[in-house]
Each structure stands twice: as structure tokens, then as C-alpha cells.
Design a protein around this motif. Structure first.
Motif, PDB file in Angstrom:
ATOM      1  N   LYS A  66       0.828  -1.197   0.000  1.00 33.47           N
ATOM      2  CA  LYS A  66       0.000   0.000   0.000  1.00 33.47           C
ATOM      3  C   LYS A  66       0.874   1.263   0.000  1.00 33.47           C
ATOM      4  O   LYS A  66       2.033   1.222   0.362  1.00 33.47           O
ATOM      5  N   MET A  67       0.263   2.352  -0.379  1.00 29.72           N
ATOM      6  CA  MET A  67       0.921   3.646  -0.326  1.00 29.72           C
ATOM      7  C   MET A  67       0.760   4.213   1.080  1.00 29.72           C
ATOM      8  O   MET A  67      -0.344   4.214   1.628  1.00 29.72           O
ATOM      9  N   ALA A  68       1.867   4.682   1.684  1.00 28.60           N
ATOM     10  CA  ALA A  68       1.853   5.205   3.054  1.00 28.60           C
ATOM     11  C   ALA A  68       2.070   6.712   3.060  1.00 28.60           C
ATOM     12  O   ALA A  68       3.057   7.207   2.520  1.00 28.60           O
ATOM     13  N   VAL A  69       1.119   7.430   3.688  1.00 28.14           N
ATOM     14  CA  VAL A  69       1.194   8.884   3.783  1.00 28.14           C
ATOM     15  C   VAL A  69       1.122   9.243   5.274  1.00 28.14           C
ATOM     16  O   VAL A  69       0.152   8.904   5.946  1.00 28.14           O
ATOM     17  N   VAL A  70       2.149   9.921   5.779  1.00 27.86           N
ATOM     18  CA  VAL A  70       2.286  10.218   7.206  1.00 27.86           C
ATOM     19  C   VAL A  70       1.768  11.615   7.520  1.00 27.86           C
ATOM     20  O   VAL A  70       2.162  12.583   6.864  1.00 27.86           O
ATOM     21  N   HIS A  71       0.911  11.703   8.538  1.00 32.68           N
ATOM     22  CA  HIS A  71       0.444  13.020   8.993  1.00 32.68           C
ATOM     23  C   HIS A  71       1.531  13.590   9.895  1.00 32.68           C
ATOM     24  O   HIS A  71       1.618  13.280  11.082  1.00 32.68           O
ATOM     25  N   ALA A  72       2.378  14.437   9.335  1.00 32.60           N
ATOM     26  CA  ALA A  72       3.549  14.964  10.033  1.00 32.60           C
ATOM     27  C   ALA A  72       3.188  15.708  11.310  1.00 32.60           C
ATOM     28  O   ALA A  72       3.944  15.684  12.284  1.00 32.60           O
ATOM     29  N   ASP A  73       2.030  16.357  11.347  1.00 29.20           N
ATOM     30  CA  ASP A  73       1.628  17.136  12.519  1.00 29.20           C
ATOM     31  C   ASP A  73       1.292  16.245  13.712  1.00 29.20           C
ATOM     32  O   ASP A  73       1.284  16.719  14.851  1.00 29.20           O
ATOM     33  N   LEU A  74       0.979  14.972  13.472  1.00 31.87           N
ATOM     34  CA  LEU A  74       0.503  14.096  14.545  1.00 31.87           C
ATOM     35  C   LEU A  74       1.545  13.107  15.064  1.00 31.87           C
ATOM     36  O   LEU A  74       1.237  12.312  15.949  1.00 31.87           O
ATOM     37  N   ILE A  75       2.744  13.160  14.541  1.00 30.02           N
ATOM     38  CA  ILE A  75       3.783  12.234  14.983  1.00 30.02           C
ATOM     39  C   ILE A  75       4.505  12.842  16.186  1.00 30.02           C
ATOM     40  O   ILE A  75       5.170  13.876  16.073  1.00 30.02           O
ATOM     41  N   THR A  76       4.393  12.189  17.337  1.00 35.66           N
ATOM     42  CA  THR A  76       5.000  12.674  18.569  1.00 35.66           C
ATOM     43  C   THR A  76       6.518  12.761  18.413  1.00 35.66           C
ATOM     44  O   THR A  76       7.155  11.829  17.945  1.00 35.66           O
ATOM     45  N   GLY A  77       7.054  13.922  18.770  1.00 32.77           N
ATOM     46  CA  GLY A  77       8.493  14.128  18.701  1.00 32.77           C
ATOM     47  C   GLY A  77       8.936  14.916  17.486  1.00 32.77           C
ATOM     48  O   GLY A  77      10.060  15.414  17.452  1.00 32.77           O
ATOM     49  N   LEU A  78       8.070  15.019  16.490  1.00 36.77           N
ATOM     50  CA  LEU A  78       8.399  15.843  15.326  1.00 36.77           C
ATOM     51  C   LEU A  78       7.950  17.272  15.602  1.00 36.77           C
ATOM     52  O   LEU A  78       6.887  17.495  16.170  1.00 36.77           O
ATOM     53  N   GLY A  79       8.736  18.216  15.172  1.00 43.51           N
ATOM     54  CA  GLY A  79       8.374  19.618  15.337  1.00 43.51           C
ATOM     55  C   GLY A  79       7.590  20.115  14.145  1.00 43.51           C
ATOM     56  O   GLY A  79       7.223  19.353  13.242  1.00 43.51           O
ATOM     57  N   SER A  80       7.356  21.405  14.136  1.00 41.45           N
ATOM     58  CA  SER A  80       6.567  22.007  13.058  1.00 41.45           C
ATOM     59  C   SER A  80       7.454  22.646  11.992  1.00 41.45           C
ATOM     60  O   SER A  80       6.965  23.356  11.136  1.00 41.45           O
ATOM     61  N   ARG A  81       8.727  22.370  12.024  1.00 43.87           N
ATOM     62  CA  ARG A  81       9.649  22.929  11.035  1.00 43.87           C
ATOM     63  C   ARG A  81       9.890  21.926   9.907  1.00 43.87           C
ATOM     64  O   ARG A  81       9.617  20.734  10.039  1.00 43.87           O
ATOM     65  N   GLU A  82      10.432  22.434   8.824  1.00 42.03           N
ATOM     66  CA  GLU A  82      10.645  21.632   7.620  1.00 42.03           C
ATOM     67  C   GLU A  82      11.503  20.391   7.852  1.00 42.03           C
ATOM     68  O   GLU A  82      11.357  19.392   7.157  1.00 42.03           O
ATOM     69  N   ILE A  83      12.387  20.436   8.847  1.00 39.82           N
ATOM     70  CA  ILE A  83      13.260  19.296   9.130  1.00 39.82           C
ATOM     71  C   ILE A  83      12.443  18.046   9.471  1.00 39.82           C
ATOM     72  O   ILE A  83      12.903  16.920   9.268  1.00 39.82           O
TER      73      ILE A  83
END
Length: 197
Positions: A66-83
Motif C-alpha cells: 500500500k501507499m503510506a502517507v504520514v500526517h507529520a503534525d501528529l507524529i509525537t516528537g516531530l516539530g513544526s519545522r521543515e526538518i
């Protein structure tokens, strides 16, 4: 080169949705297991996880074809910056990202990832924001939540060239068909009954 790979990703996404216009949006392990076992589900939106688990979650979805698309805003530990998008690209096999943040969508496009800009339509100002995307932000698709507004979906589809996904509160066949009839490319839902319609 990235523009070419982005076009291939778009075509793959559209081909998968032609087979089944329902996207499984998973919010926990149970949902992940279920969607991976369903042959008809082709695209999965990952709405949970953290820095340590996201590579494995994406890997399991990819192993099931399947194709996997990650909701970047909801992943704990990731910030809101492009990195954060760079991390998803380098540390996982994800095909794309979802975000409400224009900077993350822009970075995803730069990296050749499939991008989904998510909008919550809570009032007329939010609706106007959909119509006036910030300069330089060109998501591959826009996801509108809640997806139970066929008249609004129809208006947005007429105003924009960007394909629309209807998501949020989609729980039955009638809701799916109303969104698709209004012009939505597909629907996304966390409701497992919708995945098997």
C-alpha cells in the motif's frame, strides 16, 4: 528529477484510488493491522506514532503493498519545522505527508513526496483560506474536514484545480457517495466499516 518522481507519485496515487476511492486513515495499532489485511485498501493515512515507531509503521504498510502517507503534525516528537519532513523522507519509506502547515507541504514537494494539505472548515474564513493558498504552496491534493458537506465540496471543486479529499465524520455509504458525487476525488476515514464498503 524530483518533478518527474513527483508526477509518477501522483499517477500512482490516482491509479490506486481508481481501484478504491476510500483511504484508510489509521489512528492506532488495531486500525493498522486491519487495513494491512484488506486487499481493497490501497492508500493509508498514518495518524499516530512517534519518532521511534514511525519507520516500522510505514514499513508494515509498504510490505502490504500500500501507499503510506504520514500526517507529520501528529507524529509525537516531530516539530513544526521543515526538518520534520526531511526526517520522514530519510528515516521511513513513506510516499508522502499530510500537514496543515504550508511550510511542511512546500518542503515535501521539494523532496519529491506526495503532499496532502489538510483544512478544517469551521467557518467562512477557513473556507476562504482554502481558496487562497499561500504563495508557493502547491499540494498534490487538499483534504477537507469534515467531509459531510457536499455543497461546500462542490463549490471548492469548482473553484480549485487541486483535487479534493473528503475526510472526517465519514461513517456510511451515503456519506461516501455524497462526497464523491460532489466532486471529491476520494474519501478518508478512520471508520473501519467504511474501509470494507
Amino acid at each position: 528529477m524530483k518533478e518527474v518522481s513527483g508526477r509518477k507519485m501522483n499517477q500512482r496515487f490516482y491509479d490506486m484510488l481508481e481501484e478504491n476511492p476510500v483511504i484508510a486513515a489509521v489512528k492506532d495499532e488495531e486500525g493498522l493491522e486491519k487495513c494491512c489485511s484488506l486487499e481493497d485498501i490501497k492508500v493509508v493515512f498514518i495518524l499516530f506514532g512517534d519518532l521511534c515507531s514511525i519507520p516500522d509503521l510505514v514499513g508494515r504498510i509498504k510490505e502490504s503493498g500500500k501507499m503510506a502517507v504520514v500526517h507529520a503534525d501528529l507524529i509525537t516528537g516531530l516539530g513544526s519545522r521543515e526538518i520534520a519532513v526531511d526526517f520522514i523522507k530519510k528515516a521511513t519509506q513513506a510516499d508522502g505527508i499530510i500537514s496543515t502547515k504550508p511550510a511542511l507541504i512546500k518542503r515535501g514537494r521539494e523532496l519529491g513526496m506526495f503532499t496532502v494539505m489538510r483544512y478544517f472548515l469551521i467557518d467562512s474564513m477557513a473556507l476562504e483560506n482554502v481558496r487562497t493558498l499561500p504563495g508557493g504552496v502547491r499540494p498534490d491534493v487538499i483534504e477537507i474536514l469534515p467531509g459531510l458537506m457536499p455543497d461546500i465540496i462542490r463549490n471548492i471543486c469548482q473553484d480549485l484545480k487541486t483535487p479534493i479529499i473528503a475526510g472526517g465524520l465519514i461513517t456510511d455509504r451515503k456519506s461516501v457517495m455524497a462526497a464523491l458525487s460532489a466532486g471529491a476525488l476520494c474519501v478518508s476515514s478512520t471508520n473501519q466499516n467504511v474501509w470494507t464498503m
